[in-house]
Design a protein around this motif. Structure first.
Motif, PDB file in Angstrom:
ATOM      1  N   GLU A  86       0.821  -1.201   0.000  1.00  9.37           N
ATOM      2  CA  GLU A  86       0.000   0.000   0.000  1.00  9.37           C
ATOM      3  C   GLU A  86       0.858   1.255   0.000  1.00  9.37           C
ATOM      4  OE1 GLU A  86      -2.816  -0.103   3.210  1.00  9.37           O
ATOM      5  OE2 GLU A  86      -4.301  -1.079   1.936  1.00  9.37           O
ATOM      6  N   VAL A  87       0.359   2.265  -0.703  1.00  8.74           N
ATOM      7  CA  VAL A  87       0.948   3.600  -0.663  1.00  8.74           C
ATOM      8  C   VAL A  87      -0.035   4.473   0.106  1.00  8.74           C
ATOM      9  CG1 VAL A  87       1.796   5.552  -2.004  1.00  8.74           C
ATOM     10  CG2 VAL A  87       2.036   3.222  -2.901  1.00  8.74           C
ATOM     11  N   VAL A  88       0.425   5.047   1.209  1.00  6.47           N
ATOM     12  CA  VAL A  88      -0.449   5.825   2.086  1.00  6.47           C
ATOM     13  C   VAL A  88      -0.128   7.310   1.933  1.00  6.47           C
ATOM     14  CG1 VAL A  88      -1.205   6.207   4.458  1.00  6.47           C
ATOM     15  CG2 VAL A  88      -0.540   3.906   3.713  1.00  6.47           C
ATOM     16  N   PHE A  89      -1.166   8.102   1.682  1.00  5.75           N
ATOM     17  CA  PHE A  89      -1.003   9.545   1.523  1.00  5.75           C
ATOM     18  C   PHE A  89      -1.457  10.278   2.783  1.00  5.75           C
ATOM     19  CE2 PHE A  89      -1.531   7.830  -2.735  1.00  5.75           C
ATOM     20  CZ  PHE A  89      -0.511   8.450  -3.436  1.00  5.75           C
ATOM     21  N   GLY A  90      -0.742  11.344   3.118  1.00  3.52           N
ATOM     22  CA  GLY A  90      -1.108  12.157   4.265  1.00  3.52           C
ATOM     23  C   GLY A  90      -2.144  13.205   3.894  1.00  3.52           C
ATOM     24  N   VAL A 136       2.965  11.312  -0.235  1.00  2.00           N
ATOM     25  CA  VAL A 136       3.194   9.968   0.300  1.00  2.00           C
ATOM     26  C   VAL A 136       3.722  10.063   1.726  1.00  2.00           C
ATOM     27  CG1 VAL A 136       4.530   7.835   0.072  1.00  2.00           C
ATOM     28  CG2 VAL A 136       3.617   8.962  -1.970  1.00  2.00           C
ATOM     29  N   ALA A 137       2.995   9.438   2.645  1.00  2.00           N
ATOM     30  CA  ALA A 137       3.415   9.413   4.047  1.00  2.00           C
ATOM     31  C   ALA A 137       4.173   8.131   4.363  1.00  2.00           C
ATOM     32  CB  ALA A 137       2.204   9.539   4.963  1.00  2.00           C
ATOM     33  N   SER A 138       3.769   7.044   3.713  1.00  7.06           N
ATOM     34  CA  SER A 138       4.452   5.766   3.929  1.00  7.06           C
ATOM     35  C   SER A 138       4.084   4.807   2.815  1.00  7.06           C
ATOM     36  CB  SER A 138       4.065   5.160   5.286  1.00  7.06           C
ATOM     37  OG  SER A 138       2.687   4.835   5.319  1.00  7.06           O
ATOM     38  N   PHE A 139       4.902   3.788   2.663  1.00  6.70           N
ATOM     39  CA  PHE A 139       4.607   2.710   1.733  1.00  6.70           C
ATOM     40  C   PHE A 139       5.378   1.495   2.202  1.00  6.70           C
ATOM     41  CE2 PHE A 139       8.182   5.113   0.127  1.00  6.70           C
ATOM     42  CZ  PHE A 139       9.114   4.152  -0.238  1.00  6.70           C
ATOM     43  N   SER A 140       4.826   0.316   1.930  1.00  7.50           N
ATOM     44  CA  SER A 140       5.455  -0.889   2.453  1.00  7.50           C
ATOM     45  C   SER A 140       4.966  -2.111   1.718  1.00  7.50           C
ATOM     46  CB  SER A 140       5.149  -1.037   3.945  1.00  7.50           C
ATOM     47  OG  SER A 140       5.632  -2.263   4.450  1.00  7.50           O
ATOM     48  N   ASN A 141       5.824  -3.118   1.639  1.00  9.31           N
ATOM     49  CA  ASN A 141       5.427  -4.419   1.112  1.00  9.31           C
ATOM     50  C   ASN A 141       4.927  -5.326   2.228  1.00  9.31           C
ATOM     51  OD1 ASN A 141       6.102  -3.863  -1.542  1.00  9.31           O
ATOM     52  ND2 ASN A 141       8.244  -4.370  -1.208  1.00  9.31           N
ATOM     53  N   GLU A 142       5.015  -4.833   3.458  1.00  6.92           N
ATOM     54  CA  GLU A 142       4.550  -5.621   4.591  1.00  6.92           C
ATOM     55  C   GLU A 142       3.051  -5.443   4.759  1.00  6.92           C
ATOM     56  OE1 GLU A 142       8.170  -7.078   5.028  1.00  6.92           O
ATOM     57  OE2 GLU A 142       6.452  -7.639   6.278  1.00  6.92           O
ATOM     58  N   PRO A 143       2.357  -6.447   5.291  1.00  9.69           N
ATOM     59  CA  PRO A 143       0.917  -6.307   5.515  1.00  9.69           C
ATOM     60  C   PRO A 143       0.615  -5.126   6.425  1.00  9.69           C
ATOM     61  CG  PRO A 143       1.628  -8.581   5.815  1.00  9.69           C
ATOM     62  CD  PRO A 143       2.875  -7.747   5.699  1.00  9.69           C
ATOM     63  N   VAL A 144      -0.433  -4.412   6.097  1.00 14.37           N
ATOM     64  CA  VAL A 144      -0.839  -3.272   6.915  1.00 14.37           C
ATOM     65  C   VAL A 144      -1.504  -3.787   8.183  1.00 14.37           C
ATOM     66  CG1 VAL A 144      -2.312  -1.230   6.995  1.00 14.37           C
ATOM     67  CG2 VAL A 144      -1.148  -1.855   4.877  1.00 14.37           C
ATOM     68  N   ALA A 145      -1.182  -3.175   9.306  1.00 10.08           N
ATOM     69  CA  ALA A 145      -1.754  -3.616  10.574  1.00 10.08           C
ATOM     70  C   ALA A 145      -3.271  -3.572  10.515  1.00 10.08           C
ATOM     71  CB  ALA A 145      -1.253  -2.723  11.705  1.00 10.08           C
ATOM     72  N   ALA A 146      -3.890  -4.627  10.981  1.00  8.34           N
ATOM     73  CA  ALA A 146      -5.350  -4.708  10.946  1.00  8.34           C
ATOM     74  C   ALA A 146      -5.953  -3.769  11.982  1.00  8.34           C
ATOM     75  CB  ALA A 146      -5.798  -6.138  11.239  1.00  8.34           C
ATOM     76  N   PRO A 147      -7.064  -3.140  11.641  1.00  2.20           N
ATOM     77  CA  PRO A 147      -7.719  -2.277  12.620  1.00  2.20           C
ATOM     78  C   PRO A 147      -8.272  -3.095  13.775  1.00  2.20           C
ATOM     79  CG  PRO A 147      -9.101  -2.583  10.681  1.00  2.20           C
ATOM     80  CD  PRO A 147      -7.767  -3.188  10.364  1.00  2.20           C
TER      81      PRO A 147
END
Length: 343
Positions: A163-167, A172-183
């Motif tokens: 995911e590519v996360v925008f602020g 772009v605030a962050s991006f990662s190939n790791e799974p995003v933490a579940a809510p």
């Protein structure tokens, strides 16, 4: 004779010039990766041969399920293919990858740092949405339906996403190939009793969203009680027996876990729906069997809803189910909406 030959040559040259002028040439709107001379509309961002942003591409042939192309500079030919889960015509998807306008002006309008990242086809914090779009191309629309979303989901491979996360500033605030933490799990809904809308197979107490056609069965209209609702799992128990189960979802579905659960288990008693079927269809539903001549409703009750990533619409002429992780079953319907064949 000489004049005749010259005239023929001139006419032939004119014909070739006309044909060349009619060739459809477009520009790559981002950096794209070819895998075995194929470019998927899913826009996989793993490994592959790069088509750089701005590359000229000649369209050789357009079909309903693919577009054959050639990179002008290298002469490399490739196929642009779609996937039914994307839910858009191939012409619409192709236009997001290749267009008649050279993206050079869009790149020039970016900051120097963003231009550098676009040319490299890489992500960096602080990039604008436009820069990400030019660097990586469009995220698949079934998971990112709007470019205004704060999260864009891409696929590295068929089984891996990032995911590519925008602020709030649109950068772009962050991006990662790791799974995003579940809510954090949300409270169980006010309505906690549900009924199975079909026969559902389970394995070791787990009902998969894929609904593999193997293992013991929770019969049609089984009454269950929801115990807990999470981001990827719904815990429930059978009211009559007290046996507990987990309904499990994963990233492949592209759908919300609770919505998938509600497609499988509904608050309303399902008995009247079964009674509305023909006697023969009711018999097949009770036996969890599908045979030619059955209605769509009967198939839906006998085997459950087909996984949405392969069958996004119940109006499709073919419903795809999985027997196992490696074996599929295709239920094909005729014009009368009855099962024509099972393959």
């Amino acid at each position: 004779m000489y004049r005749k030959n010259v005239l023929s040559a001139v006419l032939a040259l004119g014909l070739l010039t006309t044909m060349s002028a009619q060739a459809e040439v477009v520009f790559a709107q981002a950096n794209f990766l070819l895998n075995k001379n194929q470019l998927s509309a899913v826009n996989y961002r793993g490994k592959g041969t790069n088509i750089p942003v701005g590359a000229k591409v000649e369209v050789l042939k357009r079909d309903d399920d693919e577009v054959r192309c050639k990179v002008v500079d290298s002469g490399a030919e490739f196929r642009f293919v779609t996937h039914r889960s994307l839910g858009k015509p191939i012409a619409v998807l192709f236009a997001g990858f290749f267009a008649k306008d050279d993206p050079a002006a869009r790149i020039a309008a970016l900051s120097p740092e963003d231009q550098k990242q676009v040319r490299a086809g890489e992500l960096a914090r602080g990039m604008s949405r436009e820069a990400v779009l030019l660097a990586l191309g469009p995220p698949p629309p079934h998971r990112t339906p709007s470019y205004q979303s704060n999260r864009w989901t891409y696929w590295s491979s068929k089984l891996s996403t990032f995911e590519v996360v925008f602020g709030e500033d649109g950068k772009v605030a962050s991006f990662s190939n790791e799974p995003v933490a579940a809510p954090a799990p949300t409270p169980a809904p006010a309505e906690k009793f549900f009924h199975a809308t079909a026969n559902f197979h389970f394995e070791e107490g787990t009902v998969s969203w894929v609904n593999y056609l193997k293992g013991p069965i929770l019969p049609f209209n089984t009454r269950v009680e929801v115990l807990d609702k999470g981001s990827s799992k719904v815990k429930f128990k059978v009211v009559d027996s007290g046996q507990e189960f987990v309904f499990e979802n994963d990233s492949r579905s592209g759908a919300d876990t609770w919505k998938l659960f509600q497609a499988a288990f509904a608050p309303e008693d399902q008995a009247s729906k079964l009674e509305a079927l023909t006697a023969e269809d009711r018999k097949k539903v009770s036996a969890s069997e599908v045979e030619p001549g059955m209605s769509r409703a009967a198939v839906r009750m006998a085997w459950g809803p087909p996984p949405p990533h392969e069958t996004p619409s119940f109006d499709s002429s073919t419903w795809t189910y999985w027997k196992t992780k490696l074996s599929k079953v295709h239920v094909k319907f005729g014009k009368d909406d009855k099962v024509a064949s099972i393959e």
